[in-house]
Design a protein around this motif. Structure first.
Motif, mmCIF file in Angstrom:
data_model
loop_
_atom_site.group_PDB
_atom_site.id
_atom_site.type_symbol
_atom_site.label_atom_id
_atom_site.label_comp_id
_atom_site.label_asym_id
_atom_site.label_seq_id
_atom_site.Cartn_x
_atom_site.Cartn_y
_atom_site.Cartn_z
ATOM 1 N N UNK A 44 -2.134 -1.225 -5.343
ATOM 2 C CA UNK A 44 -0.780 -1.018 -4.818
ATOM 3 C C UNK A 44 -0.579 -1.807 -3.527
ATOM 4 N N UNK A 45 -1.618 -1.941 -2.724
ATOM 5 C CA UNK A 45 -1.500 -2.715 -1.490
ATOM 6 C C UNK A 45 -1.350 -4.205 -1.785
ATOM 7 N N UNK A 46 -2.027 -4.684 -2.811
ATOM 8 C CA UNK A 46 -1.945 -6.106 -3.164
ATOM 9 C C UNK A 46 -0.649 -6.470 -3.858
ATOM 10 N N UNK A 47 -0.165 -5.571 -4.732
ATOM 11 C CA UNK A 47 0.972 -5.925 -5.583
ATOM 12 C C UNK A 47 2.278 -5.234 -5.197
ATOM 13 N N UNK A 48 2.199 -4.048 -4.613
ATOM 14 C CA UNK A 48 3.411 -3.293 -4.309
ATOM 15 C C UNK A 48 4.038 -2.655 -5.530
ATOM 16 N N UNK A 49 3.287 -2.552 -6.614
ATOM 17 C CA UNK A 49 3.801 -1.968 -7.857
ATOM 18 C C UNK A 49 4.078 -0.482 -7.703
ATOM 19 N N UNK A 50 4.845 0.050 -8.641
ATOM 20 C CA UNK A 50 5.185 1.466 -8.624
ATOM 21 C C UNK A 50 4.056 2.298 -9.222
ATOM 22 N N UNK A 51 4.132 3.595 -9.020
ATOM 23 C CA UNK A 51 3.136 4.521 -9.560
ATOM 24 C C UNK A 51 3.093 4.405 -11.082
ATOM 25 N N UNK A 52 4.236 4.287 -11.697
ATOM 26 C CA UNK A 52 4.307 4.176 -13.158
ATOM 27 C C UNK A 52 3.606 2.906 -13.647
ATOM 28 N N UNK A 53 3.831 1.797 -12.961
ATOM 29 C CA UNK A 53 3.197 0.539 -13.348
ATOM 30 C C UNK A 53 1.677 0.596 -13.143
ATOM 31 N N UNK A 110 -6.991 5.106 6.967
ATOM 32 C CA UNK A 110 -6.190 3.931 7.343
ATOM 33 C C UNK A 110 -5.507 3.330 6.115
ATOM 34 N N UNK A 111 -6.222 3.279 5.001
ATOM 35 C CA UNK A 111 -5.632 2.770 3.766
ATOM 36 C C UNK A 111 -4.560 3.733 3.266
ATOM 37 N N UNK A 112 -4.790 5.027 3.467
ATOM 38 C CA UNK A 112 -3.828 6.054 3.067
ATOM 39 C C UNK A 112 -2.480 5.827 3.757
ATOM 40 N N UNK A 113 -2.507 5.510 5.033
ATOM 41 C CA UNK A 113 -1.273 5.277 5.788
ATOM 42 C C UNK A 113 -0.518 4.075 5.230
ATOM 43 N N UNK A 114 -1.230 3.011 4.894
ATOM 44 C CA UNK A 114 -0.592 1.824 4.325
ATOM 45 C C UNK A 114 0.023 2.135 2.967
ATOM 46 N N UNK A 115 -0.708 2.853 2.133
ATOM 47 C CA UNK A 115 -0.218 3.215 0.804
ATOM 48 C C UNK A 115 0.983 4.142 0.917
ATOM 49 N N UNK A 116 0.937 5.060 1.851
ATOM 50 C CA UNK A 116 2.036 6.000 2.044
ATOM 51 C C UNK A 116 3.345 5.270 2.369
ATOM 52 N N UNK A 117 3.264 4.203 3.141
ATOM 53 C CA UNK A 117 4.458 3.414 3.459
ATOM 54 C C UNK A 117 5.066 2.808 2.190
ATOM 55 N N UNK A 118 4.224 2.311 1.303
ATOM 56 C CA UNK A 118 4.717 1.738 0.048
ATOM 57 C C UNK A 118 5.337 2.826 -0.819
ATOM 58 N N UNK A 119 4.688 3.983 -0.900
ATOM 59 C CA UNK A 119 5.238 5.084 -1.685
ATOM 60 C C UNK A 119 6.580 5.551 -1.130
ATOM 61 N N UNK A 120 6.707 5.598 0.191
ATOM 62 C CA UNK A 120 7.982 5.986 0.817
ATOM 63 C C UNK A 120 9.068 4.972 0.486
ATOM 64 N N UNK A 121 8.716 3.695 0.518
ATOM 65 C CA UNK A 121 9.684 2.644 0.190
ATOM 66 C C UNK A 121 10.178 2.818 -1.245
ATOM 67 N N UNK A 122 9.255 3.046 -2.176
ATOM 68 C CA UNK A 122 9.652 3.237 -3.573
ATOM 69 C C UNK A 122 10.548 4.462 -3.724
ATOM 70 N N UNK A 123 10.295 5.492 -2.959
ATOM 71 C CA UNK A 123 11.121 6.688 -3.003
ATOM 72 C C UNK A 123 12.535 6.392 -2.491
ATOM 73 N N UNK A 124 12.635 5.555 -1.465
ATOM 74 C CA UNK A 124 13.941 5.228 -0.895
ATOM 75 C C UNK A 124 14.794 4.393 -1.836
ATOM 76 N N UNK A 125 14.175 3.549 -2.644
ATOM 77 C CA UNK A 125 14.967 2.655 -3.492
ATOM 78 C C UNK A 125 15.034 3.097 -4.952
ATOM 79 N N UNK A 126 14.528 4.272 -5.264
ATOM 80 C CA UNK A 126 14.496 4.682 -6.664
ATOM 81 C C UNK A 126 15.897 4.818 -7.263
#
Length: 76
Positions: A8-17, A43-59
């Protein structure tokens, strides 16, 4: 789990993908990234959480695009 977080950090893909790539359920991926990862690598958790929050905002945007695509492909 660490593979999922790296992906998810490398690609930014969604949970479904990610679930499709790793052949597990969406629930498993979400739980791995939002709960279990916190205990392994904070530290990785914080980075992943930001991506998950972004996906939640644009769903809502993605949902609208999917609906539009669904109905523009139908012929009347």
């Amino acid at each position: 789990m660490l593979d999922e977080s790296n992906y998810i950090l490398d690609t930014g893909k969604t949970v479904r993908e990610i679930a499709k790539v790793f052949k597990v359920s969406k629930s498993t991926v979400h739980q791995d990234l939002s709960e279990r990862l916190k205990e392994l690598d904070s530290s990785k958790y914080i980075e992943v959480l930001e991506i998950l929050k972004y996906h939640l905002q644009i769903r809502h945007i993605r949902g609208g695009e999917a609906t539009k695509k669904k109905y523009t492909n139908k012929k009347c």
